[in-house]
Design a protein around this motif. Structure first.
Motif, PDB file in Angstrom:
ATOM      1  N   UNK A   1       0.591  -1.178   0.147  1.00  0.00           N
ATOM      2  CA  UNK A   1      -0.006   0.068   0.093  1.00  0.00           C
ATOM      3  C   UNK A   1       0.713   1.431   0.102  1.00  0.00           C
ATOM      4  N   UNK A   2       2.122   1.097  -0.456  1.00  0.00           N
ATOM      5  CA  UNK A   2       2.884   2.617  -0.404  1.00  0.00           C
ATOM      6  C   UNK A   2       2.286   3.632  -1.416  1.00  0.00           C
ATOM      7  N   UNK A   3       1.566   3.005  -2.267  1.00  0.00           N
ATOM      8  CA  UNK A   3       0.880   4.214  -3.456  1.00  0.00           C
ATOM      9  C   UNK A   3      -0.116   4.971  -2.780  1.00  0.00           C
ATOM     10  N   UNK A   4      -0.907   4.314  -1.525  1.00  0.00           N
ATOM     11  CA  UNK A   4      -1.817   4.969  -0.874  1.00  0.00           C
ATOM     12  C   UNK A   4      -1.094   6.115  -0.055  1.00  0.00           C
TER      13      UNK A   4
ATOM     14  N   UNK B   1       6.777  -0.927  -4.213  1.00  0.00           N
ATOM     15  CA  UNK B   1       6.999  -1.473  -5.349  1.00  0.00           C
ATOM     16  C   UNK B   1       8.188  -0.626  -6.058  1.00  0.00           C
ATOM     17  N   UNK B   2       9.008  -1.181  -6.819  1.00  0.00           N
ATOM     18  CA  UNK B   2      10.104  -0.351  -7.280  1.00  0.00           C
ATOM     19  C   UNK B   2       9.708   0.456  -8.573  1.00  0.00           C
TER      20      UNK B   2
ATOM     21  N   UNK C   1      15.265  -1.892   0.762  1.00  0.00           N
ATOM     22  CA  UNK C   1      16.201  -0.994  -0.183  1.00  0.00           C
ATOM     23  C   UNK C   1      15.884  -1.189  -1.525  1.00  0.00           C
ATOM     24  N   UNK C   2      16.212  -2.483  -2.017  1.00  0.00           N
ATOM     25  CA  UNK C   2      16.185  -2.790  -3.707  1.00  0.00           C
ATOM     26  C   UNK C   2      14.689  -2.963  -4.222  1.00  0.00           C
ATOM     27  N   UNK C   3      13.719  -3.001  -3.275  1.00  0.00           N
ATOM     28  CA  UNK C   3      12.139  -3.044  -3.664  1.00  0.00           C
ATOM     29  C   UNK C   3      11.641  -1.510  -3.759  1.00  0.00           C
ATOM     30  N   UNK C   4      12.257  -0.551  -3.493  1.00  0.00           N
ATOM     31  CA  UNK C   4      11.798   0.865  -3.185  1.00  0.00           C
ATOM     32  C   UNK C   4      12.678   1.933  -4.357  1.00  0.00           C
TER      33      UNK C   4
ATOM     34  N   UNK D   1      11.953  -7.977 -11.866  1.00  0.00           N
ATOM     35  CA  UNK D   1      10.820  -6.855 -11.849  1.00  0.00           C
ATOM     36  C   UNK D   1      10.686  -6.167 -10.382  1.00  0.00           C
ATOM     37  N   UNK D   2      10.779  -6.913  -9.499  1.00  0.00           N
ATOM     38  CA  UNK D   2      10.684  -6.582  -8.069  1.00  0.00           C
ATOM     39  C   UNK D   2      11.848  -5.765  -7.518  1.00  0.00           C
ATOM     40  N   UNK D   3      12.941  -5.508  -8.313  1.00  0.00           N
ATOM     41  CA  UNK D   3      14.080  -4.914  -7.824  1.00  0.00           C
ATOM     42  C   UNK D   3      14.378  -3.473  -8.687  1.00  0.00           C
TER      43      UNK D   3
END
Length: 409
Positions: free
Chosen positions: A182-185, A239-240, A291-294, A375-377
């Motif tokens: 939910x980081x987009x929220x 999500x990156x 770190x790598x997912x953001x 995809x997720x990094x």
């Protein structure tokens, strides 16, 4: 907002375990379909068991490898994307020693290792064993990816839905919990608010609305089943890309670059906002800064404003610990031990769950830029661990010490 995972929990050694696995698979897939009709995407469904050393404690290594392969195959056949066989346990020190081999023999199976719990306190032996696992596993898969499937755990309780730290509690009924991306929220709430109070209210209103909708879906789904809904982990995973970046959300509060002063306050504000949410809680429900997912976190590592020490400091007020941290392939076990000791001490002193998922990258040095095609990094800079051997702490591997949790006045 998306659901990162519908995570199911069961004991493979219980009576009618195969029937339970079939039931959980059906419930998870039905829940996924119902969420989709309500406009909420479910990215994965996952399965977690009791700690692997408790499934059949008399198994030797060869039998344990075969059991692990069998459970992974069953998980795939029942439609689960990933499997967690839980943590190695402090009271079963031999359970740590086979994890690197189990990682090498599996594809979708995650493991973890306890380094501190309420009963034992901080375990020097467990810290050393987990550091060895991280060091050994760096060469199991290309680019150190096997360590994506292992994490050191400090005071982490069962039923958390985020991997690698998920596990079932032996003797408890099968269960389901939800991991939220939910980081987009958070980005939307913070960028559309004119002050902190408004940012908090916008975010809480949105998250509570989604929790109410999902709570209704899963209460109806499980109403006639002997499966417990454990709750939500609103750790608002990123999500990156910047539109789903907690780093970007925190910087929208006025911080020019994450890692500069003010970042700790931003982390504390966001964690405090999540603490005020009204929903059924399980897992961390804190700020997740992998770190790598953001995308923004990885960028700040490239800019050299964000270090491991910064991320460890933020964990004191909010988060889940250290996650997807690229470190040099030459990092010694002594250096890893020192960092894990800090995680265990911080967790025990503050009485909060923390984890460490560290990724030594073979052939890479501190300061090098990663070049993952995943995809997720989001690619970042390899970070150094500023540590030397701690001889006085580690001269007696059997030593355990308890830290009295700080009690606020």
């Amino acid at each position: 907002m998306k659901i990162r995972s519908i995570t199911c929990f069961y004991d493979p050694g219980s009576l009618k375990a195969d029937e339970t696995l079939e039931l959980l698979s059906n419930l998870a897939n039905e829940g996924k379909a119902t969420c989709l009709t309500s406009g909420i995407e479910v990215q994965t469904i996952r399965l977690a068991t009791i700690p692997f050393s408790l499934i059949k404690s008399s198994e030797n290594n060869e039998q344990l490898i075969k059991l692990t392969e069998t459970l992974e195959t069953k998980s795939k056949l029942h439609g689960f994307d990933y499997l967690s066989l839980g943590p190695a346990l402090i009271e079963r020190p031999e359970s740590y020693d086979i994890i690197s081999e189990l990682l090498a023999e599996t594809e979708i199976t995650f493991f973890s290792g306890m380094i501190a719990d309420q009963e034992s306190g901080v375990s020097i032996d467990a810290i050393q064993r987990c550091a060895k696992i991280i060091h050994q596993s760096a060469v199991v898969e290309e680019n150190g990816f096997a360590n994506l499937r292992f994490s050191a755990l400090a005071n982490v309780k069962p039923f958390g839905p985020f991997f690698p730290g998920s596990y079932h509690h032996q003797g408890q009924p099968p269960a389901i919990s939800l991991a939220i991306e939910g980081a987009d929220e958070v980005v939307n709430a913070f960028q559309n608010a004119t002050n902190l109070g408004e940012a908090r209210n916008i975010l809480l209103e949105r998250l509570e609305s989604q929790a109410n909708l999902l709570g209704l879906i899963f209460s109806e789904l499980l109403a006639d089943q002997k499966v417990i809904f454990q709750g939500f982990d609103f750790s608002v995973a990123p999500y990156p890309q910047d539109s789903c970046s907690l780093g970007a959300a925190m910087e929208s509060l006025g911080i020019t670059a994450l890692g500069k002063h003010g970042s700790l306050a931003a982390a504390a504000f966001l964690a405090d906002t999540l603490d005020r949410g009204n929903w059924e809680r399980v897992g961390f429900n804190g700020l997740m800064l992998p770190l790598l997912e953001d995308s923004r976190l990885s960028k700040r590592s490239i800019d050299e404003t964000l270090t491991i020490k910064d991320l460890l400091m933020y964990s004191a007020v909010c988060g889940t610990g250290l996650d997807t941290i690229p470190i040099p392939g030459s990092t010694s076990t002594d250096q890893i031990e020192a960092l894990l000791l800090d995680i265990a001490a911080l967790s025990s002193r503050l009485s909060k769950p923390l984890t460490a998922r560290l990724m030594p990258i073979p052939g890479m040095n501190a300061g090098d830029l990663t070049s993952f095609d995943f995809e997720y990094f989001s690619n970042g800079r390899v970070l150094s661990i500023d540590a030397n051997p701690l001889e006085n702490f580690f001269h007696n591997p059997d030593e355990k010490f308890k830290l009295k949790p700080r009690i606020s006045n």
